[in-house]
Scaffold this motif. Structure first.
Motif, PDB file in Angstrom:
ATOM      1  N   SER A  43       0.802  -1.229   0.000  1.00 56.43           N
ATOM      2  CA  SER A  43       0.000   0.000   0.000  1.00 56.43           C
ATOM      3  C   SER A  43       0.832   1.275   0.000  1.00 56.43           C
ATOM      4  O   SER A  43       0.286   2.378   0.081  1.00 56.43           O
ATOM      5  CB  SER A  43      -0.920   0.011   1.223  1.00 56.43           C
ATOM      6  N   LYS A  44       2.183   1.121  -0.065  1.00 54.06           N
ATOM      7  CA  LYS A  44       3.105   2.271  -0.078  1.00 54.06           C
ATOM      8  C   LYS A  44       2.955   3.128   1.179  1.00 54.06           C
ATOM      9  O   LYS A  44       3.015   4.352   1.126  1.00 54.06           O
ATOM     10  CB  LYS A  44       2.880   3.135  -1.327  1.00 54.06           C
ATOM     11  N   GLN A  45       2.744   2.473   2.314  1.00 54.27           N
ATOM     12  CA  GLN A  45       2.617   3.160   3.591  1.00 54.27           C
ATOM     13  C   GLN A  45       3.842   2.842   4.462  1.00 54.27           C
ATOM     14  O   GLN A  45       4.723   2.089   4.060  1.00 54.27           O
ATOM     15  CB  GLN A  45       1.331   2.722   4.305  1.00 54.27           C
ATOM     16  N   HIS A  46       3.851   3.434   5.645  1.00 53.03           N
ATOM     17  CA  HIS A  46       4.958   3.222   6.579  1.00 53.03           C
ATOM     18  C   HIS A  46       4.466   2.475   7.814  1.00 53.03           C
ATOM     19  O   HIS A  46       3.321   2.621   8.237  1.00 53.03           O
ATOM     20  CB  HIS A  46       5.563   4.555   7.025  1.00 53.03           C
ATOM     21  N   VAL A  47       5.360   1.698   8.384  1.00 56.40           N
ATOM     22  CA  VAL A  47       5.139   1.083   9.685  1.00 56.40           C
ATOM     23  C   VAL A  47       6.203   1.621  10.637  1.00 56.40           C
ATOM     24  O   VAL A  47       7.389   1.620  10.296  1.00 56.40           O
ATOM     25  CB  VAL A  47       5.236  -0.455   9.628  1.00 56.40           C
TER      26      VAL A  47
ATOM     27  N   LEU B  15       2.998   0.537  15.108  1.00 62.20           N
ATOM     28  CA  LEU B  15       2.092   1.591  14.637  1.00 62.20           C
ATOM     29  C   LEU B  15       1.918   1.452  13.118  1.00 62.20           C
ATOM     30  O   LEU B  15       2.729   1.960  12.344  1.00 62.20           O
ATOM     31  CB  LEU B  15       2.654   2.972  14.969  1.00 62.20           C
ATOM     32  N   PRO B  16       0.889   0.759  12.654  1.00 57.10           N
ATOM     33  CA  PRO B  16       0.677   0.612  11.207  1.00 57.10           C
ATOM     34  C   PRO B  16       0.289   1.940  10.565  1.00 57.10           C
ATOM     35  O   PRO B  16      -0.302   2.823  11.221  1.00 57.10           O
ATOM     36  CB  PRO B  16      -0.481  -0.395  11.122  1.00 57.10           C
ATOM     37  N   ASP B  17       0.612   2.087   9.291  1.00 56.73           N
ATOM     38  CA  ASP B  17       0.240   3.275   8.510  1.00 56.73           C
ATOM     39  C   ASP B  17       0.625   4.568   9.219  1.00 56.73           C
ATOM     40  O   ASP B  17      -0.158   5.531   9.285  1.00 56.73           O
ATOM     41  CB  ASP B  17      -1.274   3.279   8.210  1.00 56.73           C
ATOM     42  N   THR B  18       1.840   4.591   9.754  1.00 51.81           N
ATOM     43  CA  THR B  18       2.273   5.737  10.557  1.00 51.81           C
ATOM     44  C   THR B  18       3.650   6.199  10.101  1.00 51.81           C
ATOM     45  O   THR B  18       4.645   5.487  10.301  1.00 51.81           O
ATOM     46  CB  THR B  18       2.319   5.368  12.051  1.00 51.81           C
TER      47      THR B  18
END
Length: 391
Positions: A251-255, A310-313
């Motif tokens: 999803s091209k997000q950060h953890v 912390l997902p999607d952070t």
């Protein structure tokens, strides 16, 4: 199967419920809902015994048969509703419960009810239907529960019971206006015994499934959670972090990972004892969890170390969360140990395109935490590339 046989079948179902639930409750007395299921089983036994008495031609006082039998039938549904309230974390209002039962018994002693069996049915059926509808309403609100499968089975039982009660109620009304043949009265009563058997079998069977499912969930939670603080232990940490990293990559997000260590924790144990140390750990876990989102996950990583996923952070948001947690710990007070002032050191690391290994991400957060402790504690540092940077 004749009505007398159905009465004995219902009695066997009730006795089986009483025996099984008594044995289960003996080993799980904290499960208060079992008392209501047990009471419902006992009420079914009373109803069935009264049915045998009626069919045997034995003379009994009106207060016992049929008034007591009808009260037991209504009590069966009332106790099941109470059990559902307890399981779904809703408080049982005992004055309402016993008030409804007292009202039901009083209604069965009215002149109208004493005239005929038909009149007593017209008095009692609406009460049972209302109790069933309240149970369905409460169960429908539990759609996200892990027990939803059992709840659907209970809803089915209530729907079946409402349909048979509604059918009999309608036939009796039509009978009053001579719109159906009086010969249908026997059919109506037989349908009632069949309906009670089905209702009792489905509800008490669902109860046993509920007990099994709840115990399975509790055993799983005991394996996954730290018994002292209630947060997750390290058992599922690798799977959780790796799954989140893979999802973030798609999803091209950060953890982000936040590592927390309680400052000078050894001094707490040495000066105040291990009980105080346990209280400190529980306090920190409680304060931290209040600052997290529903989809964040907190783990007890070591003795006095906690790890937060912390997902999607992104890094900026993770730093804000970490510093907010640090300030809340510093400003909070243990009610049992007001003299104890706690602080924490925090290390933060965030995934990037070249970090797809959860162990490497945890290592980066741990390095930042170690540096925060070396630089004086009670601060947040984060890992950025090859450097440790303060907030």
């Amino acid at each position: 199967m004749d009505v007398m046989t159905l009465s004995y079948v219902n009695l066997l179902i009730g006795l089986a419920g009483v025996i099984l639930l008594s044995l289960i409750y003996k080993n799980a007395q904290s499960e208060r809902h079992l008392l209501f299921w047990l009471s419902a089983s006992f009420a079914l036994c009373v109803t069935s015994i009264c049915g045998v008495v009626i069919r045997s031609g034995v003379e009994a006082p009106y207060w016992l048969v049929p008034a007591g039998a009808n009260l037991a039938t209504i009590s069966f549904s009332a106790f099941i509703l109470s059990a559902i309230y307890v399981v779904t974390k809703r408080r049982v209002k005992y004055h309402w419960l016993f008030g409804v039962l007292a009202l039901a018994y009083a209604l069965n002693h009215t002149d109208f009810a004493q005239v005929s069996t038909v009149n007593r049915i017209l008095v009692n059926f609406p009460l049972i239907i209302v109790l069933n509808l309240l149970a369905i309403k409460q169960l429908l609100a539990q759609t996200k529960s892990e027990l939803s499968g059992v709840y659907r089975a209970l809803i089915f039982a209530f729907v079946v019971n409402i349909i048979q009660l509604g059918t009999r109620f309608t036939l009796l009304i039509l009978l009053q206006f001579d719109l159906v043949s009086p010969s249908q009265t026997t059919l109506i009563h037989s349908l009632g015994y069949y309906g009670l058997t089905t209702y009792a079998f489905l509800t008490l069977g669902s109860c046993l499934c509920l007990v099994y499912k709840k115990s399975s969930i509790e055993m799983r939670d005991n394996m996954e959670r730290d018994p002292l603080t209630g947060v997750f232990n390290r058992h599922n940490l690798p799977l959780k972090l790796q799954n989140e990293l893979q999802r973030a990559s798609r999803s091209k997000q950060h953890v982000s990972i936040v590592m927390i260590d309680i400052d000078h924790f050894k001094k707490v144990n040495d000066s105040l004892g291990h009980v105080a140390g346990d209280l400190a750990l529980c306090h920190v876990a409680e304060v931290v969890q209040k600052q997290l989102r529903t989809y964040d996950a907190m783990f007890r990583y070591g003795g006095e170390e906690f790890l937060i996923c912390l997902p999607d952070t992104p890094l900026s948001s993770a730093l804000n969360i970490a510093n907010r947690i640090r300030k809340h710990i510093e400003q909070s007070e243990l009610s049992a140990l007001p003299e104890l002032k706690l602080t924490i050191s925090v290390g933060v690391a965030t995934s990037s395109t070249d970090v797809s290994d959860w162990q490497l991400l945890v290592q980066h957060a741990d390095q930042a935490l170690y540096q925060a402790k070396r630089q004086g504690r009670n601060q947040v540092l984060h890992y950025d590339g090859a450097a440790i940077i303060s907030l």
